[in-house]
Design a protein around this motif. Structure first.
Motif, PDB file in Angstrom:
ATOM      1  N   SER A 164      40.934  30.038  54.754  1.00 35.90           N
ATOM      2  CA  SER A 164      40.742  31.430  54.379  1.00 35.90           C
ATOM      3  C   SER A 164      42.087  32.074  54.126  1.00 35.90           C
ATOM      4  O   SER A 164      43.122  31.639  54.666  1.00 35.90           O
ATOM      5  CB  SER A 164      39.979  32.200  55.462  1.00 35.90           C
ATOM      6  OG  SER A 164      40.722  32.270  56.654  1.00 35.90           O
ATOM      7  N   TRP A 166      43.682  36.240  52.943  1.00 35.30           N
ATOM      8  CA  TRP A 166      43.531  37.587  52.410  1.00 35.30           C
ATOM      9  C   TRP A 166      44.518  37.723  51.247  1.00 35.30           C
ATOM     10  O   TRP A 166      45.692  37.338  51.369  1.00 35.30           O
ATOM     11  CB  TRP A 166      43.823  38.632  53.479  1.00 35.30           C
ATOM     12  CG  TRP A 166      42.733  38.739  54.511  1.00 35.30           C
ATOM     13  CD1 TRP A 166      42.530  37.910  55.565  1.00 35.30           C
ATOM     14  CD2 TRP A 166      41.704  39.715  54.555  1.00 35.30           C
ATOM     15  NE1 TRP A 166      41.424  38.304  56.283  1.00 35.30           N
ATOM     16  CE2 TRP A 166      40.906  39.428  55.696  1.00 35.30           C
ATOM     17  CE3 TRP A 166      41.370  40.825  53.771  1.00 35.30           C
ATOM     18  CZ2 TRP A 166      39.794  40.197  56.043  1.00 35.30           C
ATOM     19  CZ3 TRP A 166      40.273  41.600  54.112  1.00 35.30           C
ATOM     20  CH2 TRP A 166      39.489  41.283  55.238  1.00 35.30           C
ATOM     21  N   ARG A 195      40.335  29.060  43.695  1.00 32.35           N
ATOM     22  CA  ARG A 195      39.755  30.382  43.702  1.00 32.35           C
ATOM     23  C   ARG A 195      40.516  31.271  42.726  1.00 32.35           C
ATOM     24  O   ARG A 195      41.660  30.986  42.379  1.00 32.35           O
ATOM     25  CB  ARG A 195      39.829  31.008  45.117  1.00 32.35           C
ATOM     26  CG  ARG A 195      39.002  30.293  46.172  1.00 32.35           C
ATOM     27  CD  ARG A 195      37.505  30.469  45.923  1.00 32.35           C
ATOM     28  NE  ARG A 195      36.692  29.861  46.956  1.00 32.35           N
ATOM     29  CZ  ARG A 195      36.236  28.610  46.913  1.00 32.35           C
ATOM     30  NH1 ARG A 195      36.524  27.831  45.873  1.00 32.35           N
ATOM     31  NH2 ARG A 195      35.485  28.149  47.891  1.00 32.35           N
ATOM     32  N   THR A 196      39.900  32.366  42.321  1.00 39.23           N
ATOM     33  CA  THR A 196      40.575  33.357  41.499  1.00 39.23           C
ATOM     34  C   THR A 196      40.628  34.670  42.259  1.00 39.23           C
ATOM     35  O   THR A 196      39.591  35.212  42.665  1.00 39.23           O
ATOM     36  CB  THR A 196      39.854  33.566  40.159  1.00 39.23           C
ATOM     37  OG1 THR A 196      39.816  32.323  39.442  1.00 39.23           O
ATOM     38  CG2 THR A 196      40.578  34.617  39.319  1.00 39.23           C
ATOM     39  N   VAL A 197      41.839  35.154  42.467  1.00 33.04           N
ATOM     40  CA  VAL A 197      42.032  36.431  43.159  1.00 33.04           C
ATOM     41  C   VAL A 197      41.879  37.554  42.132  1.00 33.04           C
ATOM     42  O   VAL A 197      42.544  37.559  41.086  1.00 33.04           O
ATOM     43  CB  VAL A 197      43.417  36.496  43.827  1.00 33.04           C
ATOM     44  CG1 VAL A 197      43.624  37.846  44.502  1.00 33.04           C
ATOM     45  CG2 VAL A 197      43.579  35.356  44.820  1.00 33.04           C
ATOM     46  N   ARG A 198      41.011  38.516  42.433  1.00 34.83           N
ATOM     47  CA  ARG A 198      40.767  39.618  41.495  1.00 34.83           C
ATOM     48  C   ARG A 198      40.920  40.947  42.219  1.00 34.83           C
ATOM     49  O   ARG A 198      40.410  41.143  43.314  1.00 34.83           O
ATOM     50  CB  ARG A 198      39.369  39.516  40.903  1.00 34.83           C
ATOM     51  CG  ARG A 198      39.116  38.210  40.147  1.00 34.83           C
ATOM     52  CD  ARG A 198      37.754  38.214  39.454  1.00 34.83           C
ATOM     53  NE  ARG A 198      37.445  36.912  38.873  1.00 34.83           N
ATOM     54  CZ  ARG A 198      37.906  36.490  37.695  1.00 34.83           C
ATOM     55  NH1 ARG A 198      38.694  37.289  36.991  1.00 34.83           N
ATOM     56  NH2 ARG A 198      37.592  35.297  37.221  1.00 34.83           N
ATOM     57  N   THR A 203      41.237  41.335  49.858  1.00 38.37           N
ATOM     58  CA  THR A 203      39.937  40.661  49.914  1.00 38.37           C
ATOM     59  C   THR A 203      40.136  39.311  50.572  1.00 38.37           C
ATOM     60  O   THR A 203      41.153  38.638  50.354  1.00 38.37           O
ATOM     61  CB  THR A 203      39.351  40.465  48.501  1.00 38.37           C
ATOM     62  OG1 THR A 203      39.262  41.739  47.854  1.00 38.37           O
ATOM     63  CG2 THR A 203      37.976  39.819  48.552  1.00 38.37           C
ATOM     64  N   LYS A 204      39.156  38.918  51.366  1.00 35.08           N
ATOM     65  CA  LYS A 204      39.230  37.616  52.038  1.00 35.08           C
ATOM     66  C   LYS A 204      38.572  36.555  51.170  1.00 35.08           C
ATOM     67  O   LYS A 204      37.421  36.707  50.736  1.00 35.08           O
ATOM     68  CB  LYS A 204      38.541  37.683  53.401  1.00 35.08           C
ATOM     69  CG  LYS A 204      38.708  36.413  54.240  1.00 35.08           C
ATOM     70  CD  LYS A 204      38.070  36.590  55.619  1.00 35.08           C
ATOM     71  CE  LYS A 204      38.281  35.357  56.495  1.00 35.08           C
ATOM     72  NZ  LYS A 204      37.694  35.530  57.848  1.00 35.08           N
ATOM     73  N   TYR A 205      39.291  35.459  50.927  1.00 37.92           N
ATOM     74  CA  TYR A 205      38.791  34.326  50.149  1.00 37.92           C
ATOM     75  C   TYR A 205      38.682  33.120  51.076  1.00 37.92           C
ATOM     76  O   TYR A 205      39.566  32.884  51.908  1.00 37.92           O
ATOM     77  CB  TYR A 205      39.730  34.023  48.980  1.00 37.92           C
ATOM     78  CG  TYR A 205      39.821  35.156  47.990  1.00 37.92           C
ATOM     79  CD1 TYR A 205      38.990  35.192  46.872  1.00 37.92           C
ATOM     80  CD2 TYR A 205      40.718  36.207  48.193  1.00 37.92           C
ATOM     81  CE1 TYR A 205      39.060  36.240  45.967  1.00 37.92           C
ATOM     82  CE2 TYR A 205      40.794  37.264  47.296  1.00 37.92           C
ATOM     83  CZ  TYR A 205      39.962  37.279  46.190  1.00 37.92           C
ATOM     84  OH  TYR A 205      40.019  38.330  45.297  1.00 37.92           O
ATOM     85  N   THR A 206      37.611  32.375  50.935  1.00 39.03           N
ATOM     86  CA  THR A 206      37.354  31.261  51.847  1.00 39.03           C
ATOM     87  C   THR A 206      36.979  30.008  51.071  1.00 39.03           C
ATOM     88  O   THR A 206      36.652  30.052  49.878  1.00 39.03           O
ATOM     89  CB  THR A 206      36.224  31.601  52.831  1.00 39.03           C
ATOM     90  OG1 THR A 206      35.017  31.815  52.093  1.00 39.03           O
ATOM     91  CG2 THR A 206      36.552  32.851  53.635  1.00 39.03           C
ATOM     92  N   GLY A 207      36.989  28.891  51.772  1.00 38.81           N
ATOM     93  CA  GLY A 207      36.570  27.612  51.206  1.00 38.81           C
ATOM     94  C   GLY A 207      36.709  26.526  52.248  1.00 38.81           C
ATOM     95  O   GLY A 207      37.242  26.751  53.338  1.00 38.81           O
TER      96      GLY A 207
END
Length: 853
Positions: A164, A166, A195-198, A203-207
């Protein structure tokens, strides 16, 4: 913990030698004939009941020392995940510690840690700003790589790892982000995550990354393409397989080893980090200050928790916080026992905070803590607990205030405010006091005096001593006042991680159980040590980034903790014949983080004959210096140690057979933290006595006895040493009696006549199984042939189950070898009276089934 003296790592070979009846004897060579058995008796009185042994008798003490949390029990694999490392933590740290820049496909850019108006939140202020130049091809990426802890990130083939981050971007069309897990050579350990940060809001991005191979030198790379500014924070990688499968959870192998001890309580979070540093609350402008551990910093969403400079010289993220401690205690069936600051520092800082408003806030914070643990989900702090995932109360019953304060009057004055508030609102909570950092001395005596006068229910004792001290002090609690406070032995250990230390600890533990009516709880300390970050040893459980193992003391503690029994059955055993000779040995001079000058050293025998004299007019050729122990030279007709950073700079002279003599020395402190150390009875650098004048950061003085590298205090007082003043020192040794004179006046005296009894026992009854548990420690090289008498009318089964720890007293459990572990067997011939031989250097638990006639 009394941290003014660092302890040697158990991974470094120390002096050998076998503790035998209070003396040091050489260990027998491998394959040498065993010593002849000694004959003992052990009589059990089954007609009487001894004290009940409570289910909380043994527990564990957790402190974030030796990277026990981040890089240890807390399962996060990314080091410095929120870029908050700073020189306030460690002079070598920067915001990019554990991170390096990386680029592929011709990409370029800059990476810098910033604290500006774009921060994630007020408590998580630093973040990584990537300025991307947009160079290279379509797949070009610029970013950073994290090295994790120890040699890298450990992963196991087939296991899943949750990523994850941010992020926010100023790029209008978004910023492509690629996450890769690879080893130090660049070999991929998992398929890439994209991932694509927009958008320019956090914003939290996970995988999830699934490991394709097993490795211990993994690296995590987070890299971006395109042009513009990308901001990253809270870069995280967690094994999916945490203890109990909990998110933001614990490293499974470490948690399982702790759980296997079946601890009755979990004391947390310290230790020295509780009551050192500023007692102020977290305030954003002061975020770089080192604060004492305050529970409100450690709860709520992980990305909103404060960070802090750890007392032990690194950063602590508080990802493992109070909620996680309470949850872990519940998971392992242990009573939670938090420790809160008392506003009197310890661990060498020794100051009291005189701020009534600050005291009121800490008292209020403590009441809020009780509400967080026990309050309904509709209360303010109970609601936070419920929001974090635990609507039901944690069931807090005990709470400790303070840790090892060296100012007992100031401590007990402030403790009164905590007790008054807690007892008024929560009479069900037991507030635990403490008695300072040592097992004896002026601070200890005064603290206990105040404890009795104020009517506290329980006092926390701490001590770290030599193996011989533990063998000598089995009866320590026999004479404690049964009408005063109960004892919580919150921290203790013998000073090393060899099996000889475990034997001494086991012998001492039989005395703890025999006194279970006054000693209600006990914990070996410290609990955890990462081999790559050791500030203190010995430790119970050792680990690196992929493996963990229990020390010999872990095996000993586990044997006691999982075979406690319900009630002591009175028993008595014969002792080992001991012949104590006089104190003999050479002399020595030393310093600790101090420059000092010595002159006019003389040794005179009791009959007046001069054995040694040195005024250093002809140099210092008669003294033996050890390499790396300070900087010694003759200056101005005196013998001077000039290195103010060097510790334990002992130099020696004379005859190791000297006895009954007077040692005269003139000593002058030139500069540094402490005073000087005058040694006598010197056998070698690990076996001697020394008069430590101005020790412990020049707060007190004591005579310490070193045996096999471990120390114990023989006598002490509050003497401090003045810089530039010459002191006239005389030490008179007669037999085992020592008298010490400072500037012609008697400073103190002691007689070292305690016997280190190697054969100890306690017997308990296990009501659930209907068994007697006969616990015997034989801490000597001779077998102990023992006549066991269970008393007239005993009805027992013909066999007994044995669990034995035995081996070389110098054995150390390591990552690759576990020479000390439990051996189980069954013996025949058990009767009302029978003979059993306990092996040399052994701990035996014998379970005998009782029958009803």
């Amino acid at each position: 913990m009394p941290r003014t003296r660092p302890r040697p790592s158990p991974l470094i070979p120390l002096l050998t030698g076998v503790l035998l009846a209070g003396t040091l004897a050489a260990a027998p060579a491998t394959g040498a004939p065993a010593a002849d058995p000694g004959d003992y008796t052990l009589a059990v009185d089954r007609t009487r009941n001894g004290p009940e042994i409570g289910e909380r008798m043994y527990g564990v003490f957790y402190e974030d020392i030796n990277r026990a949390a981040d890089g240890g029990l807390y399962a996060e694999l990314v080091q410095n995940r929120s870029f908050e490392y700073a020189p306030a933590d460690n002079p070598s740290y920067t915001g990019l510690t554990a991170w390096t820049g990386t680029a592929t496909g011709g990409a370029t850019g800059t990476a810098r840690v910033v604290d500006d108006e774009h921060r994630l939140n007020e408590r998580n202020r630093n973040h990584l700003r990537l300025d991307l130049d947009g160079t290279g091809g379509a797949g070009a990426r610029y970013g950073v790589t994290n090295t994790g802890y120890n040699s890298g990130i450990a992963v196991e083939e087939g296991e899943k790892y949750d990523f994850s981050v941010w992020a926010r971007t100023g790029a209008r069309r978004g910023t492509p982000l690629t996450v890769t897990l690879h080893d130090a050579s660049g070999r991929a350990l998992a398929a890439p995550l994209r991932r694509t940060v927009r958008g320019d809001d956090w914003t939290k991005y996970t995988g999830t990354l699934t490991a394709r191979a097993t490795g211990t030198e993994g690296r995590l790379t987070v890299a971006a393409g395109g042009a513009g500014t990308l901001r990253l924070d809270m870069v995280s990688l967690f094994p999916r397989d945490t203890y109990k499968g909990r998110a933001n959870g614990l490293r499974k192998d470490l948690a399982e080893k702790i759980a296997a001890l079946e601890p009755g309580f979990l004391r947390f979070p310290g230790g020295c980090l509780v009551n050192t540093g500023s007692h102020q609350a977290y305030e954003a402008p002061d975020w770089e200050r080192r604060r004492s551990y305050q529970w409100k910093d450690t709860v709520g969403p992980v990305e909103e928790r404060a960070v802090n400079a750890n007392f032990w010289g690194y950063n602590q993220s508080y990802g493992l916080g109070y909620y996680e401690y309470f949850q872990f205690a519940e998971d392992i069936g242990a009573m939670p026992l938090p420790v809160v600051p008392a506003l009197v520092t310890g661990c060498g800082e020794n100051r009291a905070t005189d701020d009534p408003g600050l005291l009121r806030r800490h008292v209020a914070d403590t009441l809020d803590l009780i509400e967080f643990a026990n309050g309904p989900a509709t209360s303010t702090w109970g609601a936070l607990r419920a929001e974090m995932g635990h609507p039901e109360p944690f069931g807090l019953t005990h709470l400790a205030v303070g840790n090892e304060e060296n100012l007992p009057d100031a401590y007990y004055e402030r403790l009164a405010a905590f007790r008054e508030a807690v007892e008024a609102e929560h009479p069900e909570i037991t507030v635990i006091a403490n008695s300072g950092p040592d097992d004896t001395g002026a601070v200890f005596d005064r603290a206990w005096e105040l404890a009795r006068a104020s009517g506290v229910e329980m006092v926390d004792e701490h001590y770290y001593n030599s193996p011989s001290w533990f063998l000598e002090n089995n009866e320590r609690y026999d004479s404690y006042d049964r009408h005063g406070p109960e004892v919580f032995l919150g921290e203790y250990a013998s000073q090393d991680n060899r099996f000889r230390n475990s034997l001494a600890e086991a012998a001492f533990m039989t005395g703890l159980e025999r006194n279970a009516d006054i000693v209600k709880m006990a914990a070996y300390a410290p609990l955890l040590a990462n081999t790559g970050y050791v500030q203190w040893s010995p430790d119970l459980i050792w680990f690196d980034n992929a493996r963990s193992w229990g020390s010999t003391s872990y095996e000993t503690q586990k044997l006691f903790m999982t075979n406690t029994g319900d009630r002591v059955v009175p028993s008595r055993a014969s002792s080992t014949p001991v012949a104590r000779g006089p104190i003999t040995g050479a002399i020595g001079l030393s310093t600790w983080a101090t420059s000092a000058a010595y002159d006019d050293v003389r040794v005179v025998s009791a009959d007046g004959a001069e054995l040694f004299a040195d005024d250093f007019s002809g140099g210092a050729d008669r003294w033996t210096e050890a390499a790396g122990r300070g900087s010694w030279a003759v200056e101005g007709g005196a013998y001077v140690q000039s290195d103010t950073a060097a510790e334990d700079t002992l130099v020696t002279a004379g005859d190791p057979d000297w006895r009954d003599y007077d040692l005269h020395v003139k000593a002058t402190k030139r500069e540094g933290r402490e005073g000087f150390l005058i040694a006598f009875g010197v056998k070698d650098t690990g076996n001697h006595y020394w008069w430590n004048l101005g020790g412990w950061n020049n707060t007190r003085s004591a005579v310490e006895k070193s045996a096999g590298g471990g120390k114990q205090t023989m006598i002490e007082d509050g003497t401090v040493i003045e810089t530039g003043r010459t002191y006239d020192i005389r030490i008179e040794v007669r037999g085992r009696q020592v008298t010490l004179y400072l500037d012609g006046r008697e400073w103190g005296s002691f007689t070292d006549d305690a016997v280190a009894e190697p054969f100890r026992q306690v017997v308990a009854r296990d009501e659930a199984t209907g068994e007697l548990i006969v616990k015997v420690v034989n801490a000597q090289e001779a077998p102990a042939r023992t006549r066991i008498d269970l008393g007239p009318g005993a009805a027992v089964g013909p066999t007994a189950r044995l669990t034995v720890l035995r081996g070389d007293p110098d054995a150390v459990n390591t990552a690759d070898e576990r020479p000390i572990g439990p051996e189980e067997s069954v013996i025949d011939g058990v009767d009302t009276a029978f003979t059993h031989t306990f092996p040399p250097h052994s701990i035996t638990f014998m379970r005998i089934a009782e029958r009803t006639r």
